[in-house]
Design an enzyme around this catalytic site. Structure first.
Site, mmCIF file in Angstrom:
data_model
loop_
_atom_site.group_PDB
_atom_site.id
_atom_site.type_symbol
_atom_site.label_atom_id
_atom_site.label_comp_id
_atom_site.label_asym_id
_atom_site.label_seq_id
_atom_site.Cartn_x
_atom_site.Cartn_y
_atom_site.Cartn_z
ATOM 1 N N ASP A 152 0.848 -1.271 -0.099
ATOM 2 C CA ASP A 152 0.069 0.079 0.109
ATOM 3 C C ASP A 152 0.874 1.143 -0.005
ATOM 4 O O ASP A 152 0.558 2.123 -0.691
ATOM 5 C CB ASP A 152 -1.082 0.070 1.187
ATOM 6 C CG ASP A 152 -0.410 -0.596 2.614
ATOM 7 O OD1 ASP A 152 0.640 -1.251 2.400
ATOM 8 O OD2 ASP A 152 -1.080 -0.378 3.600
ATOM 9 N N ASP A 197 0.188 -7.578 -10.555
ATOM 10 C CA ASP A 197 -0.804 -7.333 -11.693
ATOM 11 C C ASP A 197 -1.556 -5.885 -11.236
ATOM 12 O O ASP A 197 -1.648 -5.127 -12.369
ATOM 13 C CB ASP A 197 -2.118 -8.190 -11.190
ATOM 14 C CG ASP A 197 -3.408 -8.003 -12.160
ATOM 15 O OD1 ASP A 197 -3.066 -7.690 -13.380
ATOM 16 O OD2 ASP A 197 -4.314 -7.980 -11.646
HETATM 17 MG MG MG Z 1 -3.832 -7.050 -15.231
#
Ligand code: MG
Ligand code: NAI
Length: 344
Positions: A215, A239
């Protein structure tokens, strides 16, 4: 993987769907002009395979990649319905492509952030992507609860960490930042952090190691992205952060990606098959060309990879020749012609 400069390197070429064949044609022409050593084996996948009543990932294509261990892939349209699984996921699993590598670089100045140069190295096979994901019925509700488990192995963490540090050394990069959430997911991402720090010790004095909680990293990427060099992280965090990085440098239009395994490596653009502009001759070939430059690096032809990147820079900046998606008017053919002039 040392190759003498004249030895042809067999490589699978998948033109793919939509704008795929148009941008692949452009990229192949530029590669030929720089003297790239690839000996192409052209294979089908995606809708072009389905149109011939084949599986979207036909066996001859798999056989070819098994033989060459190297592929350049145009975007594939994943058929909707019919129970087809994502071809990209199938390729990743079939060839155990454990490393996803996505450079995020500012290529056109004057956007939100200039001079960004970050490489994301994402673990591609483990974590929360392993598919241990299910519902548990409670009372009359079949979806009363949902459970997901992630798996990170010591071996998998070691393999991706080594890839990231080796990448840093090979590309003259100074720092690797390990991104995790070991304060909360103590076992799942703790093993990743612990293992990556162990590997980092072997590179002491050569590559600086740093670590961030995911974060905080997400915020730091917005506040001060220039502090990052190589980011090493697990599947899901990678991702999310790779899209964040793409956003910092102006979207997916110029973004290349590589999926690397021990026995195979597949290079592609991050964008899809762009059916809305397919066949119009206006697709931007530069994301796929950047992927091809990574492929040249991968076979130890950094000299040629750099030449291709330099040509992209000159066409975009010095010549100001850009396709519509970058605010220009040039066609795919005009960009290709400009690239060919620049690599001569
Ligand atoms: Mg992705
Ligand atoms: P997309 O990336 O194909 O298109 C999104 C927008 O960006 C469109 O307006 C398109 O015209 C534009 N665009 C994309 N690449 C461009 C280029 N090189 N030059 C100029 N404009 C470009 O994403 P979308 O529409 O969500 O997906 C279309 C198909 O592609 C779907 O079937 C999807 O599953 C597939 N796909 C395949 C990928 C792969 O094979 N790696 C990755 C992403 C999507």
């Amino acid at each position: 993987m040392t190759q003498s400069h004249s030895t042809p390197i067999p490589a699978t070429l998948i033109p793919g769907d939509g704008i795929g064949p148009e941008i692949v044609k452009s990229v192949v022409a530029v590669l030929a002009a720089v003297g790239a050593p690839f000996a192409w084996d052209v294979q089908k996948a995606g809708m072009s395979a389905v149109a011939e009543s084949l599986d979207p990932l036909p066996e001859p294509t798999l056989v070819s990649i098994r033989r060459t261990g190297l592929a350049l892939k145009g975007p594939l349209t994943t058929p909707v319905g019919g129970g087809f699984r994502s071809i990209n996921v199938r390729l990743r699993e079939e060839f155990k492509l454990y490393a996803n590598v996505r450079p995020g670089q500012t290529l056109i100045p004057g956007g939100r952030y200039d001079n960004i140069d970050i490489v994301m190295v994402r673990e591609n096979l483990e974590g929360l992507y392993v598919g241990f994901d299910h519902y548990i019925p409670i009372d009359n509700d079949p979806h009363g609860a949902a459970i997901s488990s992630g798996v990170n192995t010591r071996a998998g963490s070691r393999r991706i960490a080594r890839y990231a540090f080796e990448y840093a050394v090979r590309h003259g990069r100074k720092k690797v930042t390990i991104v995790h959430k070991a304060n909360i997911l103590k076992a799942l991402t703790g093993i990743f952090l612990e293992t990556a720090l162990e590997i980092a010790k072997e590179y002491e004095g050569r590559v600086v190691v740093d670590e961030r909680i995911v974060d905080a990293c997400a915020m730091q990427l917005v506040l001060n992205p220039w502090q990052f060099d190589v980011i090493l992280t697990t599947n899901l965090f990678g991702d999310i952060l790779s899209d964040e990085i793409a956003g910092l440098v102006g979207g997916l239009g110029l973004a290349p990606g590589a999926n690397i395994g021990e026995h195979a490596a597949i290079f592609e653009a991050v964008h899809g098959s762009a059916p809305d502009i397919a066949g119009k001759g206006i697709a931007n070939p530069l994301a796929l060309l950047s992927a091809a430059a990574m492929m040249l690096d991968h076979v130890n032809r950094l000299d040629l990879g750099n030449r291709v990147r330099q040509a992209i820079h000159e066409v975009l900046i010095t010549d100001g020749i850009r396709t519509q998606d970058l605010g220009g008017k040039a066609t795919t053919a005009e960009v290709t012609e400009a690239l060919l002039k620049r690599v001569q």
